[in-house]
Enzyme design. Sequence first.
Site, PDB file in Angstrom:
ATOM      1  N   HIS A  11     -11.937  25.981   8.644  1.00 15.12           N
ATOM      2  CA  HIS A  11     -10.570  24.992   8.203  1.00 15.12           C
ATOM      3  C   HIS A  11     -10.746  24.795   6.477  1.00 15.12           C
ATOM      4  O   HIS A  11     -10.717  24.868   5.424  1.00 15.12           O
ATOM      5  CB  HIS A  11     -10.805  23.488   7.453  1.00 15.12           C
ATOM      6  CG  HIS A  11     -11.212  23.000   9.221  1.00 15.12           C
ATOM      7  ND1 HIS A  11      -9.495  22.218   9.082  1.00 15.12           N
ATOM      8  CD2 HIS A  11     -11.782  23.134  10.051  1.00 15.12           C
ATOM      9  CE1 HIS A  11     -10.872  21.384  11.214  1.00 15.12           C
ATOM     10  NE2 HIS A  11     -11.590  22.029  10.810  1.00 15.12           N
TER      11      HIS A  11
ATOM     12  N   LYS B 103      13.833  -5.377  -9.292  1.00 14.18           N
ATOM     13  CA  LYS B 103      12.935  -5.958  -9.281  1.00 14.18           C
ATOM     14  C   LYS B 103      11.578  -6.383  -9.877  1.00 14.18           C
ATOM     15  O   LYS B 103      10.836  -5.741  -9.227  1.00 14.18           O
ATOM     16  CB  LYS B 103      13.013  -7.499  -7.874  1.00 14.18           C
ATOM     17  CG  LYS B 103      14.169  -8.288  -7.470  1.00 14.18           C
ATOM     18  CD  LYS B 103      15.276  -8.522  -8.499  1.00 14.18           C
ATOM     19  CE  LYS B 103      16.370  -9.371  -7.872  1.00 14.18           C
ATOM     20  NZ  LYS B 103      16.642 -10.265  -8.902  1.00 14.18           N
ATOM     21  N   THR B 104      11.829  -7.403 -11.390  1.00 13.42           N
ATOM     22  CA  THR B 104      10.073  -7.325 -11.156  1.00 13.42           C
ATOM     23  C   THR B 104       9.207  -8.712 -10.753  1.00 13.42           C
ATOM     24  O   THR B 104       7.826  -8.538 -11.144  1.00 13.42           O
ATOM     25  CB  THR B 104      10.494  -7.926 -13.160  1.00 13.42           C
ATOM     26  OG1 THR B 104      10.785  -9.452 -12.957  1.00 13.42           O
ATOM     27  CG2 THR B 104      11.449  -7.090 -13.350  1.00 13.42           C
TER      28      THR B 104
ATOM     29  N   SER C 278       0.752  -0.819  -0.044  1.00 16.62           N
ATOM     30  CA  SER C 278      -0.118  -0.151   0.074  1.00 16.62           C
ATOM     31  C   SER C 278       1.285   0.938   0.227  1.00 16.62           C
ATOM     32  O   SER C 278       1.974   1.014   0.153  1.00 16.62           O
ATOM     33  CB  SER C 278      -1.093  -0.139   1.148  1.00 16.62           C
ATOM     34  OG  SER C 278      -0.591   0.092   2.260  1.00 16.62           O
ATOM     35  N   SER C 279       0.147   2.103   0.261  1.00 15.47           N
ATOM     36  CA  SER C 279       0.996   4.043   0.133  1.00 15.47           C
ATOM     37  C   SER C 279       1.726   3.960  -1.148  1.00 15.47           C
ATOM     38  O   SER C 279       3.043   4.499  -1.519  1.00 15.47           O
ATOM     39  CB  SER C 279       1.822   4.041   1.536  1.00 15.47           C
ATOM     40  OG  SER C 279       1.495   3.719   2.403  1.00 15.47           O
TER      41      SER C 279
ATOM     42  N   GLU D 260     -10.668  -7.949   2.335  1.00 14.51           N
ATOM     43  CA  GLU D 260     -11.706  -6.771   2.656  1.00 14.51           C
ATOM     44  C   GLU D 260     -11.854  -5.839   1.147  1.00 14.51           C
ATOM     45  O   GLU D 260     -13.189  -5.772   0.832  1.00 14.51           O
ATOM     46  CB  GLU D 260     -11.362  -6.029   3.528  1.00 14.51           C
ATOM     47  CG  GLU D 260     -10.488  -5.442   3.428  1.00 14.51           C
ATOM     48  CD  GLU D 260     -10.392  -4.163   4.466  1.00 14.51           C
ATOM     49  OE1 GLU D 260     -11.501  -3.710   5.140  1.00 14.51           O
ATOM     50  OE2 GLU D 260      -9.189  -3.394   5.077  1.00 14.51           O
TER      51      GLU D 260
ATOM     52  N   GLU E 174      -8.325  25.260   5.199  1.00 12.54           N
ATOM     53  CA  GLU E 174      -6.713  24.296   4.139  1.00 12.54           C
ATOM     54  C   GLU E 174      -6.974  23.911   3.740  1.00 12.54           C
ATOM     55  O   GLU E 174      -6.858  23.533   2.561  1.00 12.54           O
ATOM     56  CB  GLU E 174      -6.017  23.885   5.291  1.00 12.54           C
ATOM     57  CG  GLU E 174      -6.602  22.115   6.220  1.00 12.54           C
ATOM     58  CD  GLU E 174      -7.293  22.708   6.840  1.00 12.54           C
ATOM     59  OE1 GLU E 174      -7.477  24.319   7.184  1.00 12.54           O
ATOM     60  OE2 GLU E 174      -7.636  21.940   8.210  1.00 12.54           O
TER      61      GLU E 174
ATOM     62  N   GLN F 174       4.932  -8.932 -11.130  1.00 11.83           N
ATOM     63  CA  GLN F 174       4.478 -10.095 -12.038  1.00 11.83           C
ATOM     64  C   GLN F 174       3.516 -10.329 -11.070  1.00 11.83           C
ATOM     65  O   GLN F 174       2.179 -11.476 -11.523  1.00 11.83           O
ATOM     66  CB  GLN F 174       5.297 -11.738 -12.403  1.00 11.83           C
ATOM     67  CG  GLN F 174       6.638 -11.108 -12.993  1.00 11.83           C
ATOM     68  CD  GLN F 174       7.645 -11.928 -13.459  1.00 11.83           C
ATOM     69  OE1 GLN F 174       7.751 -13.057 -13.441  1.00 11.83           O
ATOM     70  NE2 GLN F 174       9.002 -11.729 -13.972  1.00 11.83           N
TER      71      GLN F 174
ATOM     72  N   CYS G 157      -9.535  26.280  13.399  1.00  8.70           N
ATOM     73  CA  CYS G 157     -10.781  25.903  14.562  1.00  8.70           C
ATOM     74  C   CYS G 157      -9.662  24.899  15.714  1.00  8.70           C
ATOM     75  O   CYS G 157      -9.952  26.858  16.591  1.00  8.70           O
ATOM     76  CB  CYS G 157     -10.907  24.115  13.958  1.00  8.70           C
ATOM     77  SG  CYS G 157     -12.461  23.173  13.685  1.00  8.70           S
TER      78      CYS G 157
END
Length: 541
Positions: free
Chosen positions: A510, A190-191, A15-16, A152, A512, A195, A384
């Site tokens: 907020h 590295k692949t 992830s990320s 999930e 931002e 794969q 805030c």
Amino acid sequence: MASAKHIFVTGGVTSSLGKGIISASLAKLLQARGFSVTIQKFDPYINIDPGTLNPYEHGECYVTDDGAETDLDLGHYERFLNIPTSQGNNVTTGKIYHNVITKERQGEYLGKTVQVVPHITDEIKRSFFKLGETGKYDIVITEIGGCVGDIESLPFIEAVRQARWDLGPNNFINIHLTLIPYLKSAGELKTKPTQHSVKQLLESGIQPDILVCRTEHHLPNDIRKKLALFCNVNINSVIESIDADTIYDVPLLMRKEKLDERVLTKLKLPHKTEPNLNKWKDFLGRLKNPTSEVNVALVGKYVELPDSYKSIVESFVHAGAENECKVNIGWISSETINKENIENILAPYDGILVAPGFGERGIPGKLEAVRYARENKIPFFGICLGMQCAVIEFAQNVLGLTKAHSAEMDPKTPHAVIDIMEEQKTITMKGGTMRLGSYPCELKKGSKAYSVYGRNKVAERHRHRYEFNNKYLEDFEKAGMIPSGVNPATGLVEVVELKDHPWFIGTQYHPELKSTVMNPQPLFVKFIKAAIEHKTTMNHG
Ligand code: GLN
């Protein structure tokens, strides 16, 4: 049936990897070619929305104009595309099941066994296609959260598989984002993980059309060839996504790799003209060639995870570029601040921002930071909870109400200068029940806030339960803290500022959440300008 063309972005290996940034960058390129594009995020977790999550779990909770509490990737979508997202742009497993279970209770499936396939997957597909059916978009990009193979995400991946057949050829593509690790000891890219990840996708019945490969080193041709061969994609559909200095470089890097052209070819859309990225490049030019530099302290309690303050950080990037100024953020945990060390901690800074937040942890440090900025006339920006701290500090130290506080931290305070909003008093449920989304605010002519925005009517986004207690308004005004922005319908104080200070502003909203590359938020722009001026006078003083 959906009228828009659909691009589904999945991820594998880890992830990320930045699916959100890749999606936003591709959308930017398509938008720069004249297409109308939106991006939606499907998150596999069971929370109905991330509003009930601690920022340490999932980073900042991003709020839309229409009051949805959403994933922080929606912030990237808005910052890149400069168009607002809405409730429909973020869907979770929780929302899908909630809808299906509600329908089941209403008898919509009467007589049937309600199952993951087809009922949950049908509901997912309905949500996939919803924005595309409004007729507002030529292309809808759907980012599927998590990794292929996660338990999930299975129903989402299955729904993507089915969507290809519902949409028909030329209306659907899948982009799969993976990681190509570099093994230092072997000196090799590295692949294999890619794969395997594609194999997993194939097992779910999805053949990716395009591979986007995150990498620290350029992908040589033999690696691209190998990936193409093993993953069943054309070699020119192997796209390198090399680590960038800034996320705002990614659209240009994707352009170089011709990601937009590959997508348009596969969707049978025209791509004769070049995308117009002039303004984007101007922004990057300003961002990368600063003429000055300031240090800004971000005083908060989730500082170990900068993603908790994602939109604030990005607003500083936009505001810095606008001022051609490099903004260095100093992450200050408010829990480490006390009366004795405050001078040492905050002396290196040209501006102080006290961050949003909930609960009592770290409040005394935030109050000290406000006092330091107020007394030493350092540019101050409270957002805030940060604004609420400015009000509490003023009450305690200027009005002499030493026991003044917010009813959130000290329910028994004799002076609740920040109190729970009337309509919040009876609310017990936690999810989606704050004052959320965009509300109008009228700025007082002649105030600093008015001069910052250059107009008196603004609308900004909110996420709070407590507010300035108007019982104390007169006392504050007399002593020099004025309500320079007020909600015209309710009188709720939205902005406070100090008369006798070069730049001291607190906002209940907020700001931002509305800063974009094309429209940097004015309060951030002027706060940085004030920090530059403060630094200059200090150096000459
Ligand atoms: N905890 C405060 C409130 O609920 C401030 C919220 C915030 O900073 N977003 O009013």
